[in-house]
Design a protein around this motif. Structure first.
Motif, PDB file in Angstrom:
ATOM      1  N   GLU A   1       0.824  -1.218   0.000  1.00 32.88           N
ATOM      2  CA  GLU A   1       0.000   0.000   0.000  1.00 32.88           C
ATOM      3  C   GLU A   1       0.856   1.265   0.000  1.00 32.88           C
ATOM      4  OE1 GLU A   1      -4.217  -1.608   1.868  1.00 32.88           O
ATOM      5  OE2 GLU A   1      -2.660  -0.841   3.221  1.00 32.88           O
ATOM      6  N   ASP A   2       1.999   1.192   0.684  1.00 32.98           N
ATOM      7  CA  ASP A   2       2.940   2.336   0.647  1.00 32.98           C
ATOM      8  C   ASP A   2       3.401   2.572  -0.787  1.00 32.98           C
ATOM      9  OD1 ASP A   2       2.716   2.703   3.305  1.00 32.98           O
ATOM     10  OD2 ASP A   2       4.645   1.770   3.852  1.00 32.98           O
ATOM     11  N   LYS A   3       3.736   1.464  -1.428  1.00 33.94           N
ATOM     12  CA  LYS A   3       4.229   1.543  -2.812  1.00 33.94           C
ATOM     13  C   LYS A   3       3.127   2.116  -3.729  1.00 33.94           C
ATOM     14  CE  LYS A   3       7.142   0.611  -6.092  1.00 33.94           C
ATOM     15  NZ  LYS A   3       8.055   1.690  -6.320  1.00 33.94           N
ATOM     16  N   GLU A   4       1.891   1.653  -3.458  1.00 29.49           N
ATOM     17  CA  GLU A   4       0.756   2.122  -4.247  1.00 29.49           C
ATOM     18  C   GLU A   4       0.583   3.639  -4.111  1.00 29.49           C
ATOM     19  OE1 GLU A   4      -2.691  -0.405  -3.469  1.00 29.49           O
ATOM     20  OE2 GLU A   4      -3.674   0.540  -5.179  1.00 29.49           O
ATOM     21  N   LEU A   5       0.742   4.114  -2.890  1.00 29.13           N
ATOM     22  CA  LEU A   5       0.623   5.558  -2.647  1.00 29.13           C
ATOM     23  C   LEU A   5       1.685   6.340  -3.416  1.00 29.13           C
ATOM     24  CD1 LEU A   5      -0.474   5.805   1.019  1.00 29.13           C
ATOM     25  CD2 LEU A   5      -0.813   7.681  -0.594  1.00 29.13           C
ATOM     26  N   GLU A   6       2.894   5.795  -3.360  1.00 30.11           N
ATOM     27  CA  GLU A   6       3.993   6.443  -4.101  1.00 30.11           C
ATOM     28  C   GLU A   6       3.654   6.533  -5.587  1.00 30.11           C
ATOM     29  OE1 GLU A   6       7.851   4.565  -3.681  1.00 30.11           O
ATOM     30  OE2 GLU A   6       7.617   4.641  -1.489  1.00 30.11           O
ATOM     31  N   LEU A   7       3.126   5.416  -6.108  1.00 30.78           N
ATOM     32  CA  LEU A   7       2.794   5.376  -7.533  1.00 30.78           C
ATOM     33  C   LEU A   7       1.654   6.334  -7.869  1.00 30.78           C
ATOM     34  CD1 LEU A   7       3.150   1.578  -8.390  1.00 30.78           C
ATOM     35  CD2 LEU A   7       4.667   3.433  -9.049  1.00 30.78           C
ATOM     36  N   MET A   8       0.703   6.470  -6.928  1.00 26.50           N
ATOM     37  CA  MET A   8      -0.411   7.404  -7.157  1.00 26.50           C
ATOM     38  C   MET A   8       0.101   8.833  -7.258  1.00 26.50           C
ATOM     39  SD  MET A   8      -3.303   5.706  -4.745  1.00 26.50           S
ATOM     40  CE  MET A   8      -4.719   6.780  -4.913  1.00 26.50           C
ATOM     41  N   GLU A   9       1.053   9.157  -6.378  1.00 28.27           N
ATOM     42  CA  GLU A   9       1.643  10.503  -6.433  1.00 28.27           C
ATOM     43  C   GLU A   9       2.392  10.711  -7.740  1.00 28.27           C
ATOM     44  OE1 GLU A   9       4.046  11.499  -3.003  1.00 28.27           O
ATOM     45  OE2 GLU A   9       2.368  10.936  -1.687  1.00 28.27           O
ATOM     46  N   ALA A  10       3.175   9.675  -8.116  1.00 26.96           N
ATOM     47  CA  ALA A  10       3.957   9.758  -9.369  1.00 26.96           C
ATOM     48  C   ALA A  10       3.023   9.894 -10.570  1.00 26.96           C
ATOM     49  CB  ALA A  10       4.828   8.522  -9.518  1.00 26.96           C
ATOM     50  N   TYR A  11       1.885   9.197 -10.496  1.00 21.71           N
ATOM     51  CA  TYR A  11       0.919   9.253 -11.603  1.00 21.71           C
ATOM     52  C   TYR A  11       0.319  10.656 -11.729  1.00 21.71           C
ATOM     53  CZ  TYR A  11      -3.101   8.067 -14.528  1.00 21.71           C
ATOM     54  OH  TYR A  11      -4.027   8.009 -15.543  1.00 21.71           O
ATOM     55  N   ASP A  12      -0.040  11.239 -10.571  1.00 17.20           N
ATOM     56  CA  ASP A  12      -0.588  12.609 -10.598  1.00 17.20           C
ATOM     57  C   ASP A  12       0.415  13.586 -11.201  1.00 17.20           C
ATOM     58  OD1 ASP A  12      -2.989  11.902  -9.607  1.00 17.20           O
ATOM     59  OD2 ASP A  12      -2.560  12.450  -7.511  1.00 17.20           O
ATOM     60  N   LYS A  13       1.666  13.443 -10.763  1.00 20.27           N
ATOM     61  CA  LYS A  13       2.716  14.310 -11.321  1.00 20.27           C
ATOM     62  C   LYS A  13       2.852  14.074 -12.821  1.00 20.27           C
ATOM     63  CE  LYS A  13       5.818  15.040  -7.459  1.00 20.27           C
ATOM     64  NZ  LYS A  13       6.986  14.444  -6.820  1.00 20.27           N
ATOM     65  N   GLY A  14       2.813  12.784 -13.187  1.00 16.55           N
ATOM     66  CA  GLY A  14       2.928  12.406 -14.604  1.00 16.55           C
ATOM     67  C   GLY A  14       1.817  13.018 -15.428  1.00 16.55           C
ATOM     68  N   LEU A  15       0.581  12.966 -14.903  1.00 17.74           N
ATOM     69  CA  LEU A  15      -0.569  13.532 -15.626  1.00 17.74           C
ATOM     70  C   LEU A  15      -0.387  15.032 -15.861  1.00 17.74           C
ATOM     71  CD1 LEU A  15      -3.838  11.918 -14.206  1.00 17.74           C
ATOM     72  CD2 LEU A  15      -2.713  11.512 -16.408  1.00 17.74           C
ATOM     73  N   ALA A  16       0.132  15.718 -14.821  1.00 21.42           N
ATOM     74  CA  ALA A  16       0.359  17.168 -14.958  1.00 21.42           C
ATOM     75  C   ALA A  16       1.411  17.426 -16.039  1.00 21.42           C
ATOM     76  CB  ALA A  16       0.823  17.756 -13.623  1.00 21.42           C
ATOM     77  N   THR A  17       2.450  16.596 -16.047  1.00 21.96           N
ATOM     78  CA  THR A  17       3.503  16.757 -17.062  1.00 21.96           C
ATOM     79  C   THR A  17       2.949  16.482 -18.456  1.00 21.96           C
ATOM     80  OG1 THR A  17       4.920  15.776 -15.383  1.00 21.96           O
ATOM     81  CG2 THR A  17       5.925  16.207 -17.512  1.00 21.96           C
TER      82      THR A  17
END
Ligand SMILES: [Zn+2]
Length: 234
Positions: free
Chosen positions: A108-124
């Motif tokens: 779940e920690d890893k999932e959270l990290e990926l969710m943050e990375a995905y949000d950043k990715g979407l903005a990029t």
């Protein structure tokens, strides 16, 4: 001025114009291809960014499935605990449950990290899409300008060629052939002015015989050094 010299100077000027327009026309397809290549490179860069972002979400979903399967395992262990009467087995299942819960928490920690990375990715990706669109618009204008230039230079070149042919007609065949031969070997100009006794092409001092011959109106004088036709401009 000697009328032959005058006619040669007119031809040389028109030759230069034809040569310049031809060179420009030959260079234009390369410039257009360059614009296209740049657009394609930017698009490929953007697609890669989009794919990387998609991959983050795919990775997260995979982890989410792992979490679900581990939660199902815990439910299974719990139901096994209810049906067992052996203390040892009960304790072993407890151990399994704790171990699996720890694994879930890590996932779940890893999932959270990926969710943050995905949000950043979407903005990029959104930013990248804007930049790409702006770049494509600019390239489209640049390309259209170059296409227009192709059309304009093609027209100009046709006009320049017909004027060149006219200038050729004004010269006796033999002199024209001589001029063409010199131009072919020198690449730049075939007829040059005399500047204070030196050749305007190679800048070497001309012999007095050449100077005298250049003064007379019934023959063409040539530089002994470079072979260009020389004339007095005043
Ligand atoms: Zn010379």
């Amino acid at each position: 001025m000697n009328p032959t010299i005058e006619a040669l100077l007119i031809l040389q000027e028109r030759d230069t114009k034809v040569a310049n327009l031809t060179a420009e026309l030959e260079g234009l397809p390369g410039l257009i291809a360059g614009v296209d290549a740049e657009v394609n490179a930017r698009k490929a860069q953007f697609d890669e960014l989009k794919n990387r972002t998609r991959q983050i979400e795919a990775d997260r979903k995979k982890i989410d499935l792992e979490v679900q399967s581990k939660q199902a395992a815990i439910a299974r262990y719990r139901s096994q605990q209810q049906s067992t009467r052996k203390n040892e087995e009960y304790a072993a299942l407890n151990h399994e449950i704790e171990h699996t819960e720890k694994e879930i928490s890590e996932l779940e920690d890893k999932e959270l990290e990926l969710m943050e990375a995905y949000d950043k990715g979407l903005a990029t990706v959104t930013e990248g899409q804007k930049e790409l669109t702006a770049f494509q618009e600019k390239a489209k204008v640049k390309r259209a300008d170059l296409e227009k230039r192709v059309a304009a230079v093609t027209t100009d070149l046709a006009g320049a060629k017909s004027k060149q042919a006219e200038a050729e007609k004004a010269l006796p065949e033999e002199i024209l052939a001589r001029y063409r031969r010199i131009l072919k070997s020198k690449k730049d100009v075939a007829i040059v002015p005399i500047h204070s006794g030196t050749c305007g092409g190679c800048h070497m001092k001309l012999t007095s015989q050449t100077a005298i011959s250049a003064r007379s109106s019934d023959e063409l004088a040539t530089c002994d050094n470079c072979g260009r036709i020389v004339y007095f401009s005043e």
